[in-house]
Design an enzyme around this catalytic site. Structure first.
Site, short mmCIF file in Angstrom:
data_model
loop_
_atom_site.label_atom_id
_atom_site.label_comp_id
_atom_site.label_asym_id
_atom_site.label_seq_id
_atom_site.Cartn_x
_atom_site.Cartn_y
_atom_site.Cartn_z
N ALA A 1 0.85 -1.19 0.00
CA ALA A 1 0.00 0.00 0.00
C ALA A 1 0.89 1.25 0.00
O ALA A 1 2.05 1.19 0.37
CB ALA A 1 -0.93 0.02 1.21
N PHE A 2 0.30 2.37 -0.40
CA PHE A 2 1.11 3.58 -0.60
C PHE A 2 1.76 4.07 0.69
O PHE A 2 2.77 4.77 0.65
CB PHE A 2 0.27 4.69 -1.25
CG PHE A 2 -0.34 5.67 -0.28
CD1 PHE A 2 -1.54 5.41 0.33
CD2 PHE A 2 0.31 6.86 0.02
CE1 PHE A 2 -2.10 6.32 1.23
CE2 PHE A 2 -0.24 7.78 0.91
CZ PHE A 2 -1.45 7.50 1.51
N LYS A 3 1.18 3.70 1.83
CA LYS A 3 1.75 4.20 3.10
C LYS A 3 3.18 3.72 3.31
O LYS A 3 3.95 4.35 4.05
CB LYS A 3 0.85 3.80 4.27
CG LYS A 3 -0.49 4.53 4.22
CD LYS A 3 -1.36 4.23 5.42
CE LYS A 3 -2.65 5.04 5.38
NZ LYS A 3 -3.60 4.53 4.36
N ASP A 4 3.55 2.62 2.64
CA ASP A 4 4.94 2.14 2.75
C ASP A 4 5.94 3.18 2.26
O ASP A 4 7.06 3.24 2.78
CB ASP A 4 5.13 0.88 1.89
CG ASP A 4 4.44 -0.35 2.49
OD1 ASP A 4 4.35 -0.44 3.73
OD2 ASP A 4 4.00 -1.21 1.71
N LEU B 1 6.44 5.43 5.20
CA LEU B 1 6.77 4.77 6.47
C LEU B 1 8.08 3.99 6.42
O LEU B 1 8.74 3.83 7.45
CB LEU B 1 5.60 3.88 6.92
CG LEU B 1 4.42 4.70 7.44
CD1 LEU B 1 3.18 3.81 7.64
CD2 LEU B 1 4.76 5.40 8.75
#
Ligand SMILES: *Cc1c(COP(=O)(O)O)cnc(C)c1O
Length: 454
Positions: A107-110, A113
């Site tokens: 997911a894009f949050k990687d 993060l």
């Protein structure tokens, strides 16, 4: 470069302080004092790999981090992605998709993060400190946060989630993390219970200080900062200004696009897509910010009624008038309603659409049929929103999750079993580690207290 609070109640802080504190003490969010213009550097930036471009974009915002270290840390973060381009831009006829889902949790949050976990590790070591991250998740944010910090020195992470109420894949992505510093707490309650426990524990200021508690929620400036890079990267691949379409929940991802524009990136306009939780679509059409009740949709990571990062947009919109910003935010907290006097559309460069469930499913089906390209339900909201918009020039759709993260919705839409990914298929129930705890702040605190990194 110093960081101010949107509420104007704290003395400006350094990047490292803004990173570790997360939220300002006056309740506001950190923003940099200025936005360096990179509009005269296109030729130089165009030639860079995504990791090196990211370094160029973020380095002026983090002058207190040793620059060679920062560059290496960014390269190391993106080496965990499974595509050589890190964030590949896919073009099939008139469909343009920026794939942000090639990181460890798909997911894009990687993107942010993976960098954030390494930044924490470096800055904590530099100051001889440790941090115990405490968070609550309804599913996706937790796994990306865990993947960002697992196995890192000087950090432990405790993630609460509602037992039995996340999807099986979401739970396994968290509970099979290998780091000894990862603690998954399956709470016997709802997501709201988890958030209530989180608030209760954080409100004990003395415990918070002694336990070196920290957070990794979407309001951390460093996340916004890193995300600016992929907008610059994608925009530079065209010979004319582009439009981005962004499926939105907490307003974090699209805020980075707004800041990329401020830095001079060739971006013409932005399209904002929401699901049935349409507080932002209503706000951008009218200036009325009115809370509703949360509805559960096919795009659960956007099932949000309070978009925490909107505060940063309003601050910029009000030209840094902290009094008016505080008034707006207090009105919303106290009454569930606030108003921005704008006489209609809030911003001429941002058009917002609400996309319902049927339209989301139809978009997944149509895009598969017409282009042979599979969308996850979040990405489909953005693609549907761009289909409703008359835009000049190319429109780039942000793909925020791999379709295999949401196989039920995607398979239902196509009538086929296509939404699969080997990494998800390999998640092993037997390797899962979690502790079940009652929905009781005291019991959770006791559990954490016995396992803190000191
Ligand atoms: C978090 C998330 C979003 C929403 O991003 P915001 O920054 O909250 O707007 C969209 N899609 C997916 C898959 C997400 O995980």
């Amino acid at each position: 470069m110093r960081y101010i609070s949107t509420r104007g109640g704290v003395t400006p802080v350094s990047f490292e302080e803004a990173l570790l504190e997360g939220q300002a003490e006056d309740g506001g969010l950190f923003l940099p004092e200025s936005y360096p213009n990179i509009g005269n550097r296109w030729n130089e930036l165009k030639a860079l790999s995504f990791p090196d471009l990211t370094f160029e974009v973020i380095s002026p915002y983090a002058p207190d981090v040793e620059q060679a270290t920062l560059r290496n840390l960014v390269r190391d973060a993106f080496a965990t992605f499974d595509d050589a381009a890190v964030v590949p831009l896919v073009q099939i006829e008139d469909l343009h998709v920026l794939e942000l889902f090639h990181g460890p949790t798909l997911a894009f949050k990687d993107v942010a993060l993976q960098v954030l976990g390494r930044l924490f590790e470096h800055v904590l070591k530099h100051h001889g400190r440790v941090m115990n991250i405490l968070g609550a998740t309804s599913g996706d944010t937790g796994s990306a946060a865990i993947a960002g910090v697992q196995g890192r020195d000087g950090i432990s992470i405790f993630i609460m989630y509602p037992d039995g109420r996340t999807s099986r894949l979401q739970e396994l992505q968290m509970t099979t993390a290998v780091g000894k510093n990862v603690h998954c707490l399956a709470i016997d309650g709802s997501f709201d219970d988890c958030q209530r426990i989180l608030k209760t524990i954080f409100s004990d200021v003395e415990f918070k200080r002694n336990a070196h508690l920290g957070a990794v929620n979407s309001i951390n400036w460093a996340r916004i900062m890193v995300q600016i890079a992929y907008y610059v990267y994608a925009a530079l691949q065209y010979n004319e200004p582009v439009t981005f379409s962004v499926p939105t929940g907490n307003f974090g991802n699209i805020l980075s696009a707004i800041l990329a524009m401020r830095m001079g990136a060739p971006i013409r306009a932005l399209i904002l897509g929401t699901n049935e939780n349409d507080i932002l679509a209503r706000f951008f059409a009218s200036g009325e910010y009115q809370r509703g009740s949360v509805q559960h949709t096919l795009s659960p990571s956007m099932d949000i009624q309070v978009a925490s990062n909107l505060e940063r947009f309003i601050y910029l919109y009000l030209d840094g008038d902290t009094d008016r910003l505080s008034e707006f935010m207090h009105s919303f907290t106290d009454t569930g309603h606030a108003h921005l006097p704008c006489g209609g559309q809030v911003d001429s460069t941002i058009v917002a659409h609400r996309i319902g469930t049927d339209e989301t499913v139809a978009t997944i089906r149509h895009t598969w049929g017409r282009y042979g390209y599979l969308l996850d339900p979040h990405t489909a909201v953005g693609v549907a929103a761009s289909a409703q918009t008359q835009a000049e020039g190319p429109v780039i759709n942000l793909a925020t999750a791999h379709p295999a993260k949401f196989p039920d919705a995607v398979d239902q839409a196509t009538g086929l079993s296509l939404a699969r990914h080997p990494r998800l298929a390999a998640l092993d129930e037997n390797a899962a580690r979690k502790v079940k705890l009652p929905s009781d702040p005291h019991r959770v605190r006791e559990h954490i207290n016995a396992r803190l990194l000191r």
